[in-house]
Design a protein around this motif. Structure first.
Motif, PDB file in Angstrom:
ATOM      1  N   UNK A  66       0.834  -1.200   0.000  1.00 44.20           N
ATOM      2  CA  UNK A  66       0.000   0.000   0.000  1.00 44.20           C
ATOM      3  C   UNK A  66       0.871   1.254   0.000  1.00 44.20           C
ATOM      4  N   UNK A  67       0.441   2.249  -0.744  1.00 47.87           N
ATOM      5  CA  UNK A  67       1.150   3.521  -0.748  1.00 47.87           C
ATOM      6  C   UNK A  67       0.447   4.514   0.169  1.00 47.87           C
ATOM      7  N   UNK A  68       1.126   5.535   0.562  1.00 48.88           N
ATOM      8  CA  UNK A  68       0.551   6.577   1.407  1.00 48.88           C
ATOM      9  C   UNK A  68      -0.687   7.175   0.758  1.00 48.88           C
ATOM     10  N   UNK A  69      -0.637   7.366  -0.552  1.00 53.28           N
ATOM     11  CA  UNK A  69      -1.742   7.984  -1.277  1.00 53.28           C
ATOM     12  C   UNK A  69      -3.003   7.104  -1.210  1.00 53.28           C
ATOM     13  N   UNK A  70      -2.811   5.780  -1.344  1.00 52.43           N
ATOM     14  CA  UNK A  70      -3.957   4.868  -1.304  1.00 52.43           C
ATOM     15  C   UNK A  70      -4.588   4.849   0.085  1.00 52.43           C
ATOM     16  N   UNK A  71      -3.736   4.843   1.123  1.00 53.55           N
ATOM     17  CA  UNK A  71      -4.254   4.813   2.499  1.00 53.55           C
ATOM     18  C   UNK A  71      -5.047   6.082   2.809  1.00 53.55           C
ATOM     19  N   UNK A  72      -4.518   7.235   2.427  1.00 52.81           N
ATOM     20  CA  UNK A  72      -5.184   8.501   2.720  1.00 52.81           C
ATOM     21  C   UNK A  72      -6.442   8.686   1.886  1.00 52.81           C
ATOM     22  N   UNK A  73      -6.513   8.001   0.758  1.00 50.73           N
ATOM     23  CA  UNK A  73      -7.677   8.120  -0.127  1.00 50.73           C
ATOM     24  C   UNK A  73      -8.892   7.460   0.486  1.00 50.73           C
ATOM     25  N   UNK A  74      -8.683   6.362   1.210  1.00 45.96           N
ATOM     26  CA  UNK A  74      -9.806   5.629   1.832  1.00 45.96           C
ATOM     27  C   UNK A  74      -9.432   5.300   3.274  1.00 45.96           C
TER      28      UNK A  74
END
Length: 209
Positions: free
Chosen positions: A201-209
């Protein structure tokens, strides 16, 4: 869901379980390819038990599995995901548990119902063990500790053949919590419910959801 007094429920079921647990151990024929799962006193489908349950279903189709739970609503929800699930005390639940060769729980044997029919199965715990408070055996001293050890020889809600822990530290805690002997079967398995955090998982994916 209506609040349940777990302490009172277990206390009322205790004496019957002394007989049932030993009876099942002596007379039931167990199938090593039939595994029963439970967790959170039957009120939830989550925690490490669920993750192991789903993994076994995905990777070992030769093993027959079922989840035992407290309500028809939860059983229906689990079945909608493609798994077998039965309600505590039902004929299907008791029949499955009485012939299961392996049983996994997260909290206590009450994860399989007020009268767990798993005596004689290989019983393993999947607790996440993230607390530092004194519970179970560590919450007793003197005569009350002696009395608890005597009573638990007849039937113990935290009985297990295999203790699974998330780390060496938590296994050390468990040794005191559950009075584990030096020759007790133990396994350190990590925290399955957190595996997703190491799946790329990337930081962007985690913050997106």
């Amino acid at each position: 869901m209506q609040k349940i007094d777990w302490h009172d429920e277990k206390k009322r079921a205790y004496w019957k379980n002394i007989f049932l647990f030993r009876w099942d151990r002596l007379v039931q024929k167990r199938d090593k390819y039939q595994w029963v799962f439970g967790g959170r006193e039957g009120k939830n489908f989550d925690d490490n038990s669920r993750h192991l349950f789903e993994w076994v279903n995905k990777n070992h189709p030769e093993i027959k599995t079922a989840w035992l739970c407290r309500t028809f609503e939860l059983a229906k929800e689990i079945r909608s995901l493609g798994y077998d699930a039965y309600v505590f005390g039902s004929k299907d639940a008791d029949d499955f548990a009485k012939h299961a060769g392996v049983a996994f729980y997260s909290h206590e044997l009450i994860d399989f119902g007020q009268h767990p029919r798993v005596g004689g199965a290989t019983i393993a715990t999947t607790g996440h063990g993230s607390g530092g408070k004194k519970i179970n055996y560590l919450s007793h001293t003197g005569f009350t500790l002696f009395l608890k050890k005597v009573v638990d020889k007849f039937f113990c809600w935290t009985y297990r053949d295999l203790t699974m822990a998330t780390s060496k530290f938590h296994m050390y805690q468990y040794e005191g919590y559950f009075n584990l002997k030096k020759n007790a079967h133990k396994a350190i398995c990590g925290q399955p419910q957190n595996d997703v955090l190491f799946s790329g998982l990337t930081k962007e994916v985690v913050l997106k959801d």
